[in-house]
Scaffold this active site. Structure first.
Site, PDB file in Angstrom:
ATOM      1  N   TYR A 147      20.611  34.804  65.914  1.00 50.32           N
ATOM      2  CA  TYR A 147      21.311  34.448  64.680  1.00 50.32           C
ATOM      3  C   TYR A 147      21.313  32.934  64.485  1.00 50.32           C
ATOM      4  CZ  TYR A 147      25.055  33.860  61.261  1.00 50.32           C
ATOM      5  OH  TYR A 147      25.782  33.494  60.152  1.00 50.32           O
ATOM      6  N   SER A 191      24.730  28.289  58.358  1.00 46.01           N
ATOM      7  CA  SER A 191      25.987  28.606  59.030  1.00 46.01           C
ATOM      8  C   SER A 191      26.210  27.588  60.137  1.00 46.01           C
ATOM      9  CB  SER A 191      25.924  30.013  59.637  1.00 46.01           C
ATOM     10  OG  SER A 191      26.991  30.218  60.553  1.00 46.01           O
TER      11      SER A 191
END
Length: 325
Positions: A185, A159
């Protein structure tokens, strides 16, 4: 194969147009929502045989009806198996069954993941995002590697969130670091990109390549751990920053647009081109300088997410933490 005409708006059907995947076997984690459903649908629609993992079989049966319909129309197939990526015993049970069956794979897609939950630990005691997104997939791909034939590819879903932070090999579980869900994350998505680098280095000599991809920003169940008002506020703030840096208004992708980069890198693009690289918008991502100021929606990859030394260190760390040889 020439794929220069693909871009951020390309869809899975456009990327795979004219591609015959009959006889190809694909393993995908997380096929009961969002990108996983669309990735599996596009693959079986072109004749591929897909094995997809899910945490909830009952939910998956209804969610994947569109995939089964596409498989029936094309001659492809979908098999769903239960696997909890956060539980290494579950991952090992599934991979053991795959090895015992002895059937090879042409493509493995590490698609599943979680994003920004409150602090928690996996059944094995690891911080939830690192334990799921990184260690779960590490054990999976390490054990499936012997089944990947020459010409096979591994695609790790990373990501642009990797820019929130590099992996912390000294404190991967936030034992000494104050927990921040977005930092955790970001570290996990950097970890996924580095796993692709390390895997590619280990297996390219036998014609098996690996790459990581940023699918783009897609509103899927990945946001399920975040209160809607919190997510909307964060999204609006990031968009304001994006515009303040002189960028054009940002557009959220559809699942078909988001999954296109996975299939571009996994099926269509030249293997030598994508091997060990980070891809976005159906292309190789541009490198960003360490001090480059970018918004959360900007393109590009930080150098630390592709550092081969860092990748090897992470691979060794994962092996130590999980007890994998």
């Amino acid at each position: 194969m020439n794929s220069a005409h693909f871009n951020a708006k390309s869809t899975t059907d456009e990327v795979l147009a004219g591609t015959d995947l009959r006889g190809k076997r694909v393993f995908i984690t997380g096929v009961s929502a969002g990108l996983g459903i669309e990735t599996a649908r596009a693959l079986v629609a072109h004749g591929a045989d897909v094995i997809g993992t899910v945490r909830d079989l009952d939910k998956a049966h209804g969610a994947t009806q569109v995939v089964r319909d596409a498989a029936e129309a094309s001659g492809g197939s979908l098999e769903i198996i239960r696997m909890d990526l956060a539980d290494l015993a579950s991952v090992r049970a599934v991979t053991d069954s795959m090895v015992a069956a002895g059937k090879t794979f042409d493509l493995v897609i590490a698609n599943a993941g979680i994003m920004a939950p409150p602090f928690g630990v996996t059944p094995d005691g690891f911080e939830l995002q690192f334990g799921t997104n990184v260690l779960g997939h590490f054990v999976l791909v390490h054990r499936l590697a012997p089944l990947m034939v020459a010409g096979a590819r591994l695609i790790m879903l990373s990501s642009n969130g990797h820019r929130f932070g590099d992996v912390d090999l000294d404190d991967p579980n936030f034992t000494h670091t104050p927990y921040d869900p977005w930092l955790a994350y970001g570290r996990s998505k950097t970890g996924d990109a580095l796993l692709a680098v390390a895997f590619d280095a280990r297996h390219r000599h036998r014609g098996v390549r690996a790459a990581s991809v940023h699918p783009g920003v897609i509103l899927t169940e990945l946001t399920r751990n975040i209160a809607p008002e919190v997510f909307e506020s964060a999204f609006a703030s990031m968009h304001e920053q994006h515009l303040a840096l002189g960028n054009a208004p940002f557009e959220v992708k559809t699942p078909a647009e988001g999954a296109a980069t996975t299939l571009w890198a996994g099926v269509v693009a030249d293997a030598e081109t994508i091997g060990g690289r980070y891809c976005e918008d159906c292309a190789i991502a541009a490198p960003l300088a360490d001090d480059a100021v970018v918004s959360a929606f900007s393109a590009g990859v930080r150098p630390y997410a592709l550092d081969p030394v860092r990748a090897e260190q992470l691979w060794i760390k994962c092996a130590e933490l999980t007890g994998e040889a």
